[in-house]
Enzyme design. Sequence first.
Site, PDB file in Angstrom:
ATOM      1  N   ASP A  70       1.337  30.677  13.215  1.00 30.98           N
ATOM      2  CA  ASP A  70       1.416  31.287  14.550  1.00 30.98           C
ATOM      3  C   ASP A  70       2.506  32.356  14.607  1.00 30.98           C
ATOM      4  O   ASP A  70       2.505  33.207  15.501  1.00 30.98           O
ATOM      5  CB  ASP A  70       1.766  30.220  15.603  1.00 30.98           C
ATOM      6  CG  ASP A  70       0.541  29.690  16.347  1.00 30.98           C
ATOM      7  OD1 ASP A  70      -0.406  30.465  16.540  1.00 30.98           O
ATOM      8  OD2 ASP A  70       0.568  28.511  16.733  1.00 30.98           O
ATOM      9  N   GLN A  95      -1.025  23.459  19.098  1.00 22.71           N
ATOM     10  CA  GLN A  95      -1.575  24.179  20.248  1.00 22.71           C
ATOM     11  C   GLN A  95      -0.641  24.043  21.456  1.00 22.71           C
ATOM     12  O   GLN A  95      -0.199  22.944  21.800  1.00 22.71           O
ATOM     13  CB  GLN A  95      -2.984  23.642  20.574  1.00 22.71           C
ATOM     14  CG  GLN A  95      -3.717  24.419  21.642  1.00 22.71           C
ATOM     15  CD  GLN A  95      -4.080  25.846  21.230  1.00 22.71           C
ATOM     16  OE1 GLN A  95      -4.217  26.157  20.043  1.00 22.71           O
ATOM     17  NE2 GLN A  95      -4.221  26.736  22.196  1.00 22.71           N
ATOM     18  N   LYS A 153     -11.051  27.274  16.538  1.00 20.86           N
ATOM     19  CA  LYS A 153     -10.218  27.537  15.352  1.00 20.86           C
ATOM     20  C   LYS A 153     -10.692  26.709  14.164  1.00 20.86           C
ATOM     21  O   LYS A 153     -10.831  27.214  13.049  1.00 20.86           O
ATOM     22  CB  LYS A 153      -8.748  27.233  15.672  1.00 20.86           C
ATOM     23  CG  LYS A 153      -8.121  28.250  16.619  1.00 20.86           C
ATOM     24  CD  LYS A 153      -6.752  27.838  17.159  1.00 20.86           C
ATOM     25  CE  LYS A 153      -6.267  28.864  18.189  1.00 20.86           C
ATOM     26  NZ  LYS A 153      -4.981  28.544  18.809  1.00 20.86           N
TER      27      LYS A 153
END
Length: 284
Positions: free
Chosen positions: A120, A97, A53
Amino acid sequence: MTAQLIDGNALSKTLRADVAVRAAALTARGHQPGLAVVLVGDNPASEVYVRNKVKACHDNGLHSVMDRFPATLAEHELLAHIAKLNADPAIHGILVQLPLPAHIDSHKVIEAIAPEKDVDGFHVANAGALMTGKPLFRPCTPYGVMKMFEAHGIGLQGANAVVIGRSNIVGKPMALLLLEAGATVTICHSKTRDIGHHTRAADVIVAATGRRNILTADMVKPGATVIDVGMNRNEEGKLCGDVDFAGVREVAGYITPVPGGVGPMTITMLLVNTIEAAERAAQA
Ligand code: GUN
């Protein structure tokens, strides 16, 4: 019939080129888009995802910071760090994460992220808006899958779609996006009695369970579109998905490979969401 491959790397390349143009335009106006990626602990799979990422940000002109913490980090310390990122004008997207270590309540952590920086799309405000109207962000993996349907002209209106898996990250938002697109949606999961009964009637199947070979050729209608979100390892340690690729590709109309299918699309849509966050912040 051998299925046509849906190439996530190729589609990502096209979409990332657009991201890079938009990032450059924002940067020229003094608003370089910025993503903060937070990793707690040393889960090896998470380390790979996070590294990819951050690299994708750098490759496409986005600013990114990676904040690493030991697995012993206290929940209140993580919440304090998120509060700092929420207040940082150089950061437009915040990604924590998952999974987090067991002593940290991930729900509490996700709710601490400012909804306008929740790239997200996991915050209750965005998840709720996905169900009822226009979310600020769509969760990256299902959003990427929708882009794959669009790019290949795979019609969803009136289609029978089966999602296997009911996670908050993929299964549930995937089902909502398919529903929004006019599909008749069934969600199968570990307690479903006969998954094949549902998938054999499906025009579109999305497998997102984390279990190898959850979908085999006998469970697929000829010509169906099969999307494999799984990311597993076989006995030889080779990366593989949830779908028995060799068998299903002989029956399906379209299929995504693992690797090179949904994986790169997830990262691409994270970049897209971060650009959108930055564009909204620049307009404000
Ligand atoms: N863990 C596995 N997939 C994801 C994702 O899309 N976002 C975050 N934050 N964690 C994940």
